[in-house]
Design an enzyme around this catalytic site. Structure first.
Site, PDB file in Angstrom:
ATOM      1  N   HIS A  97      21.851 -47.694   6.558  1.00 13.70           N
ATOM      2  CA  HIS A  97      20.938 -46.621   6.960  1.00 13.70           C
ATOM      3  C   HIS A  97      20.572 -45.699   5.791  1.00 13.70           C
ATOM      4  O   HIS A  97      19.588 -44.987   5.845  1.00 13.70           O
ATOM      5  CB  HIS A  97      21.478 -45.844   8.165  1.00 13.70           C
ATOM      6  CG  HIS A  97      22.595 -44.889   7.859  1.00 13.70           C
ATOM      7  ND1 HIS A  97      23.878 -45.301   7.614  1.00 13.70           N
ATOM      8  CD2 HIS A  97      22.619 -43.530   7.747  1.00 13.70           C
ATOM      9  CE1 HIS A  97      24.642 -44.234   7.387  1.00 13.70           C
ATOM     10  NE2 HIS A  97      23.903 -43.147   7.458  1.00 13.70           N
ATOM     11  N   HIS A 148      26.150 -47.943   0.677  1.00 17.33           N
ATOM     12  CA  HIS A 148      25.215 -46.825   0.558  1.00 17.33           C
ATOM     13  C   HIS A 148      24.960 -46.435  -0.906  1.00 17.33           C
ATOM     14  O   HIS A 148      23.817 -46.280  -1.332  1.00 17.33           O
ATOM     15  CB  HIS A 148      25.740 -45.591   1.297  1.00 17.33           C
ATOM     16  CG  HIS A 148      26.007 -45.825   2.766  1.00 17.33           C
ATOM     17  ND1 HIS A 148      25.376 -46.780   3.500  1.00 17.33           N
ATOM     18  CD2 HIS A 148      26.837 -45.183   3.636  1.00 17.33           C
ATOM     19  CE1 HIS A 148      25.803 -46.725   4.767  1.00 17.33           C
ATOM     20  NE2 HIS A 148      26.695 -45.765   4.859  1.00 17.33           N
TER      21      HIS A 148
END
Ligand code: BG6
Length: 427
Positions: free
Chosen positions: A156, A218
């Protein structure tokens, strides 16, 4: 095209905190009237009750139908297939919002039940394995049932508004485009700090740790966006390939340059007095790409730290000590871009003062959440903000020497007080 979105784990934490609010937002735009949702859970659920209990909002009710099933039972997948009853001109999105250990069995049974037709897309949440070998196995396993073009691996961070702005900012502004190399840039830091601890995710975190939880995915993805070539004509479809090229040029991490730490009180929280799991991880990297040789890179992440920020800091080479030199991408919480500047202090003397040239989204402008972007891009078959299998494997490869070193020793875990600063831990 009509989209049927099936969410496995509809009552879980990710779904109720992120996916359902994201869906409510997407649907409120009026652009997705052809989207319907099937929420899978162990028992038949009352969707209305779930929505009002978790969201305080039942506006999604007309779009969601609950479906109770045993996710270990093939017959139930056949029932699900009948229930979905995918028509011509319809696509199926299968979103696995389930605990790490559950996804491989679900993928297998989905495949066996024939829910891997060409119109199906599989959305997978991290973690994508725990090291390079397990990631390979997982990718191969998924590949038995789904073609890579059907697989959408969600990181995300890639879909955060400010993350996308790294490409937009680099490619859209000649000023930075021309000096984006080791001639002008001295070092790069990608740092994600959180004030919160592990928030009750004891079992998951104990098996995961900061390197796997945040740094491998990430932070590596953010780094790739800084190091990669900007796609010609800003064609986002090329971004995946370019991120991979950037990661391929990053040298394997040197374990002697890595730091791991654990916050005080963590062991009590997880009920393991000898836990070696790191809640802080930092690695120093370099890239062998010609434009990045000799530029030190720091990736660092930690929980229970003094502040919540995710930043990419690009330090430019100074020609003399009193110059400023830092460009900061504030990924969160105050999304924006800042450049430190020295200007003349108004007055009769020739003194400098520090100023910040900054771009911030106005406080009243609500930015789309990363999960809105993820769902919209999957509906529209745009894969540039998803991690490819090759990127996932390369990120693990880069970190393998550190994982091997950390699994073979116990003397290098630094204990830190909650609320510590990054500098204090890596000092
Ligand atoms: C998740 C991690 O992927 O990212 C969490 O599992 C972490 O441990 C979270 O807290 C951070 O995401 P965000 O969007 O809040 O920065």
């Amino acid at each position: 095209m009509k989209t049927k979105l099936v969410i496995f784990g509809i009552t879980g934490d990710l779904s109720t905190r992120k996916l359902l609010p994201a869906l409510a937002q997407i649907i409120s735009t009026g652009d997705f009237d052809d989207l319907s949702v099937v929420g899978v859970s162990r028992q038949d659920i009352n969707v209305n009750e779930l929505l009002s209990a978790k969201l305080g909002d039942t506006s999604l009710e007309s779009r969601i139908t609950g479906f109770g099933m045993d996710t270990t039972n093939l017959e139930d997948y056949r029932r699900l297939k009948e229930f979905i009853n995918l028509g011509d001109e319809e696509q199926l999105l299968l979103y696995l919002s389930v605990p790490p250990g559950a996804s491989s069995g679900i993928v297998e049974l989905l495949g066996q039940a024939g829910l891997n037709m060409p119109e199906a897309k599989l959305l997978l949440e991290k973690p994508f394995g725990i090291d390079v070998e397990s990631a390979k196995q997982m990718i191969n396993h998924v590949g038995t049932y789904y073609d890579e073009t059907q697989v959408y691996r969600i990181d995300h961070y890639l879909a955060k508004e400010m993350t996308q702005n790294i490409i937009a900012f680099r490619g859209g502004n000649a000023l930075f485009d021309h000096i984006w190399n080791s001639g002008a840039i001295e070092k790069i830091e990608v740092v994600a700090q959180e004030e919160i601890g592990i928030e009750g995710r004891t079992q998951f975190y104990e098996q995961t740790g900061a390197l796997r939880d945040v740094l491998q995915g990430h932070l590596m993805q953010l780094l790739a966006l800084v190091l990669m070539d900007v796609p010609r004509g800003m064609d986002w479809d090329d971004a995946t390939k370019m991120r991979l090229e950037a990661l391929n040029a990053v040298a394997l991490a040197d374990p002697s340059q890595a730091v791991r730490g654990q916050y005080a009180g963590y062991r009590d929280e997880v009920g393991n007095t000898s836990s070696q799991t790191e809640t802080f991880a930092a690695v120093h990297l370099t890239s062998n790409a010609s434009q990045w040789q000799g530029v030190p890179i720091l990736l660092a992440t930690g929980k229970a730290m003094d502040k919540k920020t995710t930043e990419v800091r690009v330090h430019f080479r100074k020609s003399h000590e009193s110059q400023t030199n830092c460009l900061i991408f504030n990924i969160q919480p105050h999304e924006g871009i800042e450049i430190e500047l020295h200007t003349k202090r108004p007055g009769y003397d020739h003194e400098l003062e520090s100023q910040t040239l900054s771009f911030m989204y106005p406080a009243e402008k609500k930015l789309p959440d990363a999960y809105e972007q993820v769902i919209v891009d999957a509906i529209r078959s745009r894969k540039s903000l998803f991690a490819s299998s090759e990127e996932v494997l390369r990120a693990w490869e880069i970190l393998t020497p550190v994982q091997e070193s950390w699994s073979s020793r116990t003397d290098d875990l630094k204990l830190y007080e909650k609320g510590s600063s990054l500098d204090a831990i890596i000092a």
